[in-house]
Design an enzyme around this catalytic site. Sequence first.
Site, PDB file in Angstrom:
ATOM      1  N   CYS A 121      -4.755  -0.527   1.831  1.00 18.91           N
ATOM      2  CA  CYS A 121      -3.703  -0.270   0.856  1.00 18.91           C
ATOM      3  C   CYS A 121      -2.513   0.319   1.617  1.00 18.91           C
ATOM      4  CB  CYS A 121      -4.206   0.698  -0.210  1.00 18.91           C
ATOM      5  SG  CYS A 121      -3.052   0.969  -1.553  1.00 18.91           S
ATOM      6  N   CYS A 141       4.325  -7.580  -6.911  1.00 21.50           N
ATOM      7  CA  CYS A 141       4.375  -6.180  -6.494  1.00 21.50           C
ATOM      8  C   CYS A 141       5.802  -5.667  -6.356  1.00 21.50           C
ATOM      9  CB  CYS A 141       3.651  -5.992  -5.162  1.00 21.50           C
ATOM     10  SG  CYS A 141       1.892  -6.365  -5.250  1.00 21.50           S
TER      11      CYS A 141
END
Length: 426
Positions: free
Chosen positions: A159, A355
């Site tokens: 991440c 995103c």
Amino acid sequence: MACIVILGAGIGGVPMAYEMKETVGKDHDVTVISDTPTFHFVPSNPWIPPGWRKPEDLKIELAPVMKKKGITFIQKAAVKIDPVNNQIQLSDDSTVTYDFLVIATGPRLAFDEIPGLGPDGYTSSVCHVDHATSAAEDFDKFLTDPGPIVVGAVQGASCYGPAYEYLMVLETELRKRKIRDKVPMTFVTSEPYIGHLGLGGVGDTKGLLESALRDKTIKWITNAKVDKIEPGLMFVTEVDDAGKDKQKHELPFKHSMMLPAFTGVDAVRHVEAEGLVNPRGFVLVDEYQRNQTFKNIYSVGVCIAIPPIEKTPLPVGAPKTGYMIESMVTATAHNIAEELAGKEPTHKATWNALCLADFGDTGVAFLAMPQIPPRNTTWSSKGKWVHLAKIGFEKYFMRKIRKGISEPYYEKLMLKLLGVSRIKGE
């Protein structure tokens, strides 16, 4: 009447409960088990340390919403899953029996894998709202005596977006306070290059992110292995393309935030029965989000097993982003409904990724369809509009959680016009 249990109440678990209940209605019971009474909007955690958000701004009490939707809510920690007997043992020694289980726990944060890493060591974290609150306290102390800042993600992390966001949000805040000139900033990452993101890059994320760091005079070290962290000092080994040691770095810092690697949570990764999880404790699923050994167990979100997309000098995991998780949720709800009707599951999640990475006063957006290459579509863009869009998305998503809605019709229609959908073939 079947009992469908969702384990976890985060970005995947709460929408999973809402969509599952909407799909099966009153004919079947839906139960959510969570160790916390609140939903936390994790994507906004980087805004807590500079004071742009308060922790309570990102929390929603779940029991009232769940009750209104007809969902049973159990606020207890799960200790162990028994997939052979279809049971979950809870922290008070009680058990919950299920007909179908959806594991949506999110990850365990593996700070223990690097000496000195994490809130119990010498670096901060924004992986949890409580960690971000502690990071805010550390940043407040930093402001009284500013100095070097080190931000990034360690080897094995999967991440990377929040690390870039935190770096740039702090940079923006320091400029606002007119003390940026007192703060050397370094980005440390296990990625083979800036903008890899665990995805091999999306569109021109490499160029966009490198340009952003150069523009803000932020140094970076890629292919970086964090060996250990001591008070105010990070020991990093930079490796070459073959993974061999290239250069040692000792990086002083007054404030640091490093994202850890993930594993499955204890209740899942310590399951004795074989076939549920991989060696890191992530749930093994097929293209229908279903485990092939225990076919009444599904899984969505960060806790599922996805192999790295390519070989890299250091371990770099593949991220599971928001819309990708939502596509898993929709597929799972439809597939369990099909099984309840005596059919085999047919719905496959698109795993599309949309995103928004906020950089404080600007940002980078990217679209990957699907998220894992090869892709049908890749696109990325930079601008102030991304910062504003991220704020809007926060408000919108939290409104969905408060209202008990997973995918409003207008959201589905708007994204479909853009060619983005949750289910393959739609």
